[in-house]
Design an enzyme around this catalytic site. Structure first.
Site, short mmCIF file in Angstrom:
data_model
loop_
_atom_site.label_atom_id
_atom_site.label_comp_id
_atom_site.label_asym_id
_atom_site.label_seq_id
_atom_site.Cartn_x
_atom_site.Cartn_y
_atom_site.Cartn_z
N ASP A 2 0.83 -1.20 0.00
CA ASP A 2 0.00 0.00 0.00
C ASP A 2 0.87 1.25 0.00
O ASP A 2 0.59 2.24 -0.71
CB ASP A 2 -0.91 -0.03 1.23
N GLU A 38 -1.97 -5.51 -3.90
CA GLU A 38 -1.08 -4.70 -3.07
C GLU A 38 0.09 -5.53 -2.56
O GLU A 38 1.24 -5.05 -2.50
CB GLU A 38 -1.85 -4.09 -1.90
#
Length: 256
Positions: free
Chosen positions: A76, A148
């Protein structure tokens, strides 16, 4: 009488741990997935970890290092950094507010899920059978989280440039789509007219209906010699944008 503890808990209490082979891709599946990702792992363990959903942790004695959660956390941040750099480079004249809106769209769970779906990631994810339908709202959270995690896995395996190349490759169409959605349709129609040496669009109110406190405008957008389209809105501006958007789509479709 107290109920018996689950077998896994009894084994842990007795000092034993479950030994189970962690999930791995077959050589064929690894080759297929790396081809879709556009990246070949030097250490395939990073890829396997990125694909392992946390629903399987209890099958491996609760080992937090086992699932993709920690990689998702890192991914992220890596995605955020690289996306911010891409936006700064692509829109050198835009203000922070515009960049922020675009940024949040591009790093959202929905955007990550769309990237994962375009890659065809879902069949490669290792997860518990109970999580086969793991949707949050309108998107597949398992796919979004795995994407991610894959960003982080590529970063750990090949460095920041490898992660940047992956993101540039798979988020580029998303970036184009989000950019267009942020622009005023009338501006995009004007750009089309300029690029095609066509007269600029004109807008005429065809009809105004409804009560004064809730009017409805029907507007016609017209590019002389190329086409016209009508649409409605709760204000003149809204109707003009809707008509411009409809006309632009028709012009692009007819040109193709």
């Amino acid at each position: 009488m107290k109920p018996a503890r689950p077998k896994r808990t009894r084994l842990r209490a007795s000092g034993k741990t479950l030994k189970r082979k962690r999930p791995e891709l077959s050589p064929e599946d690894r080759t297929a997935l790396e081809g879709r990702l556009g990246y070949t792992f030097k250490t395939v363990e990073w890829l396997h970890r990125a694909l392992t959903h946390p629903s399987l942790i209890d099958n491996y004695d609760g080992d937090a290092q086992f699932s993709n959660q920690r990689l998702e956390f890192l991914g992220d941040r890596v995605l955020g950094l690289i996306m911010a750099e891409m936006l700064i480079a692509k829109f050198p004249s835009e203000r922070e507010g515009y960049l922020t809106r675009l940024f949040h769209q591009l790093v959202s769970g929905e955007a990550c899920a769309e990237v994962g779906e375009a890659i065809g990631l879902r069949p490669f994810i290792f997860l518990d059978a109970s999580m086969e339908n793991n949707k949050r709202g309108s998107y597949d959270k398992s796919v979004a989280d795995a994407i991610e995690a894959i960003v982080a896995a590529i970063y750990r395996d090949g460095g920041l440039e490898a992660a940047r190349t992956f993101i540039s490759r798979h988020w580029m169409m998303e970036l184009v789509d989000r950019e267009l959605s942020q622009q005023n349709p009338k501006t995009r129609l004007s750009d089309w007219c300029g690029a095609n040496r066509a007269p600029y669009a004109t807008y005429d109110i065809i009809e105004r209906s409804g009560p004064d406190h809730e009017p409805v405008f029907l507007v016609q957008a017209k590019v002389e010699g190329h086409g016209q389209a009508t649409d409605k809105g709760r204000s003149r501006q809204e109707a003009e944008m809707a008509a411009a958007d409809r006309l632009l789509k028709d012009l692009i479709r007819n040109a193709g």
